[in-house]
Design an enzyme around this catalytic site. Structure first.
Site, PDB file in Angstrom:
ATOM      1  N   CYS A   1       0.892  -1.147   0.000  1.00  0.00           N
ATOM      2  CA  CYS A   1       0.165  -0.132  -0.099  1.00  0.00           C
ATOM      3  C   CYS A   1       0.844   1.397   0.188  1.00  0.00           C
ATOM      4  CB  CYS A   1      -1.033  -0.065   1.199  1.00  0.00           C
ATOM      5  SG  CYS A   1      -1.992  -1.579   1.285  1.00  0.00           S
TER       6      CYS A   1
ATOM      7  N   HIS B   1      -2.899   8.483   5.568  1.00  0.00           N
ATOM      8  CA  HIS B   1      -3.081   6.997   5.127  1.00  0.00           C
ATOM      9  C   HIS B   1      -4.347   6.661   5.427  1.00  0.00           C
ATOM     10  CE1 HIS B   1      -2.058   3.222   3.719  1.00  0.00           C
ATOM     11  NE2 HIS B   1      -2.255   2.678   4.784  1.00  0.00           N
TER      12      HIS B   1
ATOM     13  N   GLU C   1      -1.027   6.270  13.200  1.00  0.00           N
ATOM     14  CA  GLU C   1      -0.676   7.459  12.578  1.00  0.00           C
ATOM     15  C   GLU C   1      -0.876   8.865  13.505  1.00  0.00           C
ATOM     16  OE1 GLU C   1      -1.249   9.172   7.940  1.00  0.00           O
ATOM     17  OE2 GLU C   1      -2.808   7.458   8.846  1.00  0.00           O
TER      18      GLU C   1
ATOM     19  N   LYS D   1      -9.589   7.920   1.824  1.00  0.00           N
ATOM     20  CA  LYS D   1     -10.106   6.587   2.190  1.00  0.00           C
ATOM     21  C   LYS D   1     -11.289   6.620   2.550  1.00  0.00           C
ATOM     22  CE  LYS D   1      -5.655   4.125   2.328  1.00  0.00           C
ATOM     23  NZ  LYS D   1      -4.578   5.433   2.227  1.00  0.00           N
TER      24      LYS D   1
ATOM     25  N   HIS E   1      -9.762   2.037  -0.036  1.00  0.00           N
ATOM     26  CA  HIS E   1      -8.196   2.028  -0.045  1.00  0.00           C
ATOM     27  C   HIS E   1      -7.805   1.134  -1.612  1.00  0.00           C
ATOM     28  CE1 HIS E   1      -4.211   1.165   1.187  1.00  0.00           C
ATOM     29  NE2 HIS E   1      -4.511   0.464   2.280  1.00  0.00           N
TER      30      HIS E   1
ATOM     31  N   PHE F   1       1.063  -3.067   4.818  1.00  0.00           N
ATOM     32  CA  PHE F   1       1.288  -4.421   5.219  1.00  0.00           C
ATOM     33  C   PHE F   1       2.949  -4.653   4.693  1.00  0.00           C
ATOM     34  CE2 PHE F   1      -3.293  -6.692   5.245  1.00  0.00           C
ATOM     35  CZ  PHE F   1      -3.486  -5.933   6.286  1.00  0.00           C
TER      36      PHE F   1
END
Length: 416
Positions: free
Chosen positions: A166, A307, A318, A339, A344, A403
């Site tokens: 990502c 994010h 975050e 998002k 996403h 990830f």
């Protein structure tokens, strides 16, 4: 070298619009792109929603079947987004073909699920040779979209493919930035494309407990970054591309400079594969490195494009990182998560955040984080809940975390 890098073109194919103007309007208006999955029959799946690209037609971008027949669903999005960005940037002929390059983030290539099913069925029936279309191998190669874009626009310089989940498109944009800074290219097309709205990916992410469940009847409410009731992310798909260019060259040819890319940082958490570190350590390093690279301090930043996945751990991580890096200024800056509306976009998500950063600078408008109705006491920053914010934006931090623990941060600012 100390070459300054301009953004001169933007392109987008997203769940909330098939071009930049539509995508931006949808984001500013808080319009969700989440709905029932249409790429396969998800009727028996625990999660039956995703943020998918709608009514997309590759034809106007690739009328030559030589290009189109080699492009997967995701690659087609990438080809279209790059075409849009290059056309906005304008005449590229001032640069020799070898001075023009491409860097794109995407998920690693693999056979499509229907293809695997056909192979398995043929094998069970005792066939020794499994019929395959000659183009099937090309369609599942990660670099084919980049190669098609490069062929279409004669980008003969550096070619970089990134697959860091990502954060891939953020890393691709950052590496393209370095190519120009170091004099290895004068113009780079950079961004990412992805489409993981397949039965295998939906099932896999569901088993990991990563997807928001229980919203099949109210899909627009599923993605809720920073909200107390957040429970997971919503899979999306699409592509975003930027044209990066030597600022001096852009000005010399009369290009419209949309913003300047001034900083890039990356890091690895070395924590758990699927979990963000609660102390924010990896993102802190990525953000701090990007700000140092930009030569900017916390007081220079007006907006963080987060994010913001809507997962319990990531949003805390975050927020902790933003507070650590920006200090008291963290409570002054506005924080927005696209998002919440677009889902996403996985490998393309960081590029979408960069696009939002550029347009926030250009328009003085920061899109909202929708579905933030129930504040989480652990998350106390200004996440622009519900409604877009009109505010001057001089400089933006755009984050992407993934990830595997990879992190990337870009810093963009208005051009002086």
């Amino acid at each position: 070298m100390n070459t300054r890098v301009a953004v001169t073109g933007l392109g987008a194919v997203t769940p909330v619009g098939n071009d930049v103007a539509t995508t931006w309007t949808s984001l500013v208006e808080g319009r969700s792109g989440v709905g029932p999955i249409t790429t396969f029959d998800a009727g028996t799946f625990p999660v039956r929603i995703a943020a998918q690209v709608k009514d997309f037609d590759l034809g106007p971008y690739a009328p030559d079947s030589h290009f189109a027949r080699h492009l997967s669903r995701a690659a087609g999005f990438g080809f279209a987004a790059a075409d849009q960005a290059i056309r906005q940037a304008g005449a590229l002929d001032v640069y020799a073909p070898e001075e023009r390059g491409i860097a794109m983030g995407a998920s690693a290539g693999r056979p499509e699920e229907q293809e695997l099913l056909q192979v398995m069925t043929a094998y069970q029936r005792g066939h020794e040779v499994i019929p395959q279309a000659p183009t099937s191998l090309l369609r599942r190669q990660q670099n084919v979209a980049s190669a098609a874009i490069a062929h279409r626009w004669r980008l003969l310089g550096p070619m970089i493919g990134v697959s860091t989940a990502c954060s891939a498109s953020t890393h691709a944009i950052g590496e393209a930035y370095r190519q120009i800074q170091e004099g290895d290219a004068r113009l780079m097309v950079a961004g990412g494309y992805d489409s993981l709205t397949t039965w295998l990916d939906v099932l896999g992410f569901t088993l990991l407990g990563a997807l928001a469940a229980g919203y099949d009847d109210e899909p627009a409410r599923a993605s809720r970054p920073f909200d107390r009731d957040r429970s997971g992310f919503v899979l999306g798909e699409g592509a975003v591309a930027l044209v990066l260019e030597d600022l001096q060259g852009a000005r010399a040819r009369g290009a419209t400079v949309l913003a300047e890319l001034v900083g890039y940082g990356s890091s690895l958490n070395a924590y758990r594969i699927t979990d963000a570190p609660p102390d924010g350590s990896g993102p802190i390093l990525s953000m701090a490195s990007a700000l140092a690279d930009a030569g900017l301090g916390p007081s220079d930043i007006d907006c963080v494009v987060a994010h913001g996945t809507s997962t319990p751990g990531n949003d805390v991580c975050e927020t902790v990182a933003i507070k650590e890096v920006l200090g008291p200024d963290a409570y002054r800056v506005v924080v927005s998560s696209p998002k919440s509306m677009a889902g996403h976009l996985t490998a393309a998500s960081g590029a979408l955040n960069a696009l939002v950063g550029v347009l926030a600078i250009r328009t003085g408008t920061v899109p909202p984080t929708i579905n933030l109705h129930n504040p989480d006491p652990k998350l106390d920053l200004d996440y622009v809940p519900g409604t877009a914010r009109r505010t001057p934006v001089r400089a933006v931090v755009a984050n992407a975390f993934a990830f595997g623990g990879t992190n990337g941060t870009l810093v963009l600012r208005e051009t002086t």
